[in-house]
Design a protein around this motif. Structure first.
Motif, PDB file in Angstrom:
ATOM      1  N   THR A 131       0.834  -1.203   0.000  1.00  0.00           N
ATOM      2  CA  THR A 131       0.000   0.000   0.000  1.00  0.00           C
ATOM      3  C   THR A 131       0.866   1.249   0.000  1.00  0.00           C
ATOM      4  OG1 THR A 131      -1.759  -1.153   1.173  1.00  0.00           O
ATOM      5  CG2 THR A 131      -1.801   1.251   1.260  1.00  0.00           C
ATOM      6  N   ALA A 132       1.899   1.273   0.818  1.00  0.00           N
ATOM      7  CA  ALA A 132       2.799   2.427   0.869  1.00  0.00           C
ATOM      8  C   ALA A 132       3.487   2.634  -0.476  1.00  0.00           C
ATOM      9  CB  ALA A 132       3.833   2.231   1.979  1.00  0.00           C
ATOM     10  N   ARG A 133       3.935   1.555  -1.083  1.00  0.00           N
ATOM     11  CA  ARG A 133       4.599   1.652  -2.391  1.00  0.00           C
ATOM     12  C   ARG A 133       3.640   2.200  -3.446  1.00  0.00           C
ATOM     13  NH1 ARG A 133       9.156   2.637  -2.991  1.00  0.00           N
ATOM     14  NH2 ARG A 133       8.570   3.883  -4.705  1.00  0.00           N
ATOM     15  N   ARG A 134       2.398   1.729  -3.414  1.00  0.00           N
ATOM     16  CA  ARG A 134       1.387   2.194  -4.364  1.00  0.00           C
ATOM     17  C   ARG A 134       1.109   3.694  -4.173  1.00  0.00           C
ATOM     18  NH1 ARG A 134      -1.660  -1.887  -3.804  1.00  0.00           N
ATOM     19  NH2 ARG A 134      -2.788  -1.135  -1.996  1.00  0.00           N
ATOM     20  N   GLU A 135       1.031   4.144  -2.929  1.00  0.00           N
ATOM     21  CA  GLU A 135       0.783   5.563  -2.657  1.00  0.00           C
ATOM     22  C   GLU A 135       1.952   6.425  -3.141  1.00  0.00           C
ATOM     23  OE1 GLU A 135      -2.076   7.200  -1.396  1.00  0.00           O
ATOM     24  OE2 GLU A 135      -2.791   5.230  -2.014  1.00  0.00           O
ATOM     25  N   ILE A 136       3.156   5.966  -2.939  1.00  0.00           N
ATOM     26  CA  ILE A 136       4.320   6.716  -3.407  1.00  0.00           C
ATOM     27  C   ILE A 136       4.307   6.825  -4.931  1.00  0.00           C
ATOM     28  CG2 ILE A 136       6.839   6.589  -3.666  1.00  0.00           C
ATOM     29  CD1 ILE A 136       6.890   5.579  -0.762  1.00  0.00           C
ATOM     30  N   ASN A 137       3.915   5.752  -5.596  1.00  0.00           N
ATOM     31  CA  ASN A 137       3.849   5.775  -7.055  1.00  0.00           C
ATOM     32  C   ASN A 137       2.740   6.677  -7.578  1.00  0.00           C
ATOM     33  OD1 ASN A 137       6.006   4.039  -7.275  1.00  0.00           O
ATOM     34  ND2 ASN A 137       4.743   2.213  -7.424  1.00  0.00           N
TER      35      ASN A 137
ATOM     36  N   ARG B 154       0.288  12.332   2.356  1.00  0.00           N
ATOM     37  CA  ARG B 154       0.195  10.898   2.049  1.00  0.00           C
ATOM     38  C   ARG B 154       1.529  10.357   1.544  1.00  0.00           C
ATOM     39  NH1 ARG B 154      -5.522   8.898   1.548  1.00  0.00           N
ATOM     40  NH2 ARG B 154      -4.455   6.995   0.963  1.00  0.00           N
ATOM     41  N   ALA B 155       2.228  11.130   0.728  1.00  0.00           N
ATOM     42  CA  ALA B 155       3.533  10.685   0.236  1.00  0.00           C
ATOM     43  C   ALA B 155       4.537  10.605   1.387  1.00  0.00           C
ATOM     44  CB  ALA B 155       4.041  11.625  -0.850  1.00  0.00           C
ATOM     45  N   GLU B 156       4.493  11.573   2.284  1.00  0.00           N
ATOM     46  CA  GLU B 156       5.403  11.561   3.434  1.00  0.00           C
ATOM     47  C   GLU B 156       5.103  10.384   4.352  1.00  0.00           C
ATOM     48  OE1 GLU B 156       4.850  15.488   5.028  1.00  0.00           O
ATOM     49  OE2 GLU B 156       6.659  16.200   4.020  1.00  0.00           O
ATOM     50  N   LEU B 157       3.822  10.120   4.596  1.00  0.00           N
ATOM     51  CA  LEU B 157       3.441   9.000   5.450  1.00  0.00           C
ATOM     52  C   LEU B 157       3.877   7.675   4.832  1.00  0.00           C
ATOM     53  CD1 LEU B 157       1.992   7.947   7.938  1.00  0.00           C
ATOM     54  CD2 LEU B 157      -0.129   8.005   6.632  1.00  0.00           C
ATOM     55  N   ALA B 158       3.687   7.528   3.538  1.00  0.00           N
ATOM     56  CA  ALA B 158       4.104   6.302   2.849  1.00  0.00           C
ATOM     57  C   ALA B 158       5.614   6.114   2.945  1.00  0.00           C
ATOM     58  CB  ALA B 158       3.653   6.337   1.389  1.00  0.00           C
ATOM     59  N   GLU B 159       6.369   7.186   2.808  1.00  0.00           N
ATOM     60  CA  GLU B 159       7.834   7.107   2.955  1.00  0.00           C
ATOM     61  C   GLU B 159       8.217   6.677   4.354  1.00  0.00           C
ATOM     62  OE1 GLU B 159      10.487   7.417   1.018  1.00  0.00           O
ATOM     63  OE2 GLU B 159       9.420   7.907  -0.830  1.00  0.00           O
TER      64      GLU B 159
ATOM     65  N   VAL C  24       6.421   4.855   6.423  1.00  0.00           N
ATOM     66  CA  VAL C  24       6.074   3.442   6.559  1.00  0.00           C
ATOM     67  C   VAL C  24       7.150   2.577   5.935  1.00  0.00           C
ATOM     68  CG1 VAL C  24       4.463   1.658   5.773  1.00  0.00           C
ATOM     69  CG2 VAL C  24       3.584   3.777   6.755  1.00  0.00           C
ATOM     70  N   LEU C  25       7.554   2.890   4.722  1.00  0.00           N
ATOM     71  CA  LEU C  25       8.575   2.088   4.052  1.00  0.00           C
ATOM     72  C   LEU C  25       9.896   2.147   4.814  1.00  0.00           C
ATOM     73  CD1 LEU C  25       7.940   2.686   0.259  1.00  0.00           C
ATOM     74  CD2 LEU C  25       7.483   0.630   1.596  1.00  0.00           C
ATOM     75  N   GLY C  26      10.210   3.300   5.358  1.00  0.00           N
ATOM     76  CA  GLY C  26      11.449   3.431   6.123  1.00  0.00           C
ATOM     77  C   GLY C  26      11.439   2.627   7.408  1.00  0.00           C
ATOM     78  N   SER C  27      10.249   2.394   7.958  1.00  0.00           N
ATOM     79  CA  SER C  27      10.165   1.646   9.216  1.00  0.00           C
ATOM     80  C   SER C  27      10.160   0.138   9.007  1.00  0.00           C
ATOM     81  CB  SER C  27       8.917   2.058   9.991  1.00  0.00           C
ATOM     82  OG  SER C  27       7.759   1.631   9.318  1.00  0.00           O
ATOM     83  N   LEU C  28       9.912  -0.286   7.776  1.00  0.00           N
ATOM     84  CA  LEU C  28       9.884  -1.731   7.500  1.00  0.00           C
ATOM     85  C   LEU C  28      11.248  -2.172   7.154  1.00  0.00           C
ATOM     86  CD1 LEU C  28       6.592  -1.973   5.437  1.00  0.00           C
ATOM     87  CD2 LEU C  28       6.933  -2.540   7.825  1.00  0.00           C
TER      88      LEU C  28
END
Length: 67
Positions: free
Chosen positions: A30-36, A56-61, A63-67
């Motif tokens: 979901t995070a990857r899709r939002e960034i795209n 939304r782009a910042e939140l997705a970033e 999330v990805l950074g925390s995984l």
């Protein structure tokens, strides 16, 4: 391990639903899709039309950074 007579047999899908990696993988996708989707077009988000990067782009970033 023998199965208890009081519990129904487990199906492959039941194991996948309780697998802790599954929700994390869905979150990552979901995070990857939002960034795209939320991309920079002339300094504005293509979806939100606000200054880039949008929330939304910042939140997705994050999330990805925390995984």
């Amino acid at each position: 391990m023998p199965q208890s007579l009081s519990s129904p047999p487990r199906e492959a899908g039941a194991q996948a639903m309780t697998d802790p990696a599954t929700p994390l993988e869905r979150l990552r996708q979901t995070a990857r899709r939002e960034i795209n989707r939320h991309i920079n077009i002339n300094g504005r988000c293509a979806v939100c039309a606000v200054a880039f990067p949008c929330e939304r782009a910042e939140l997705a970033e994050m999330v990805l950074g925390s995984l």
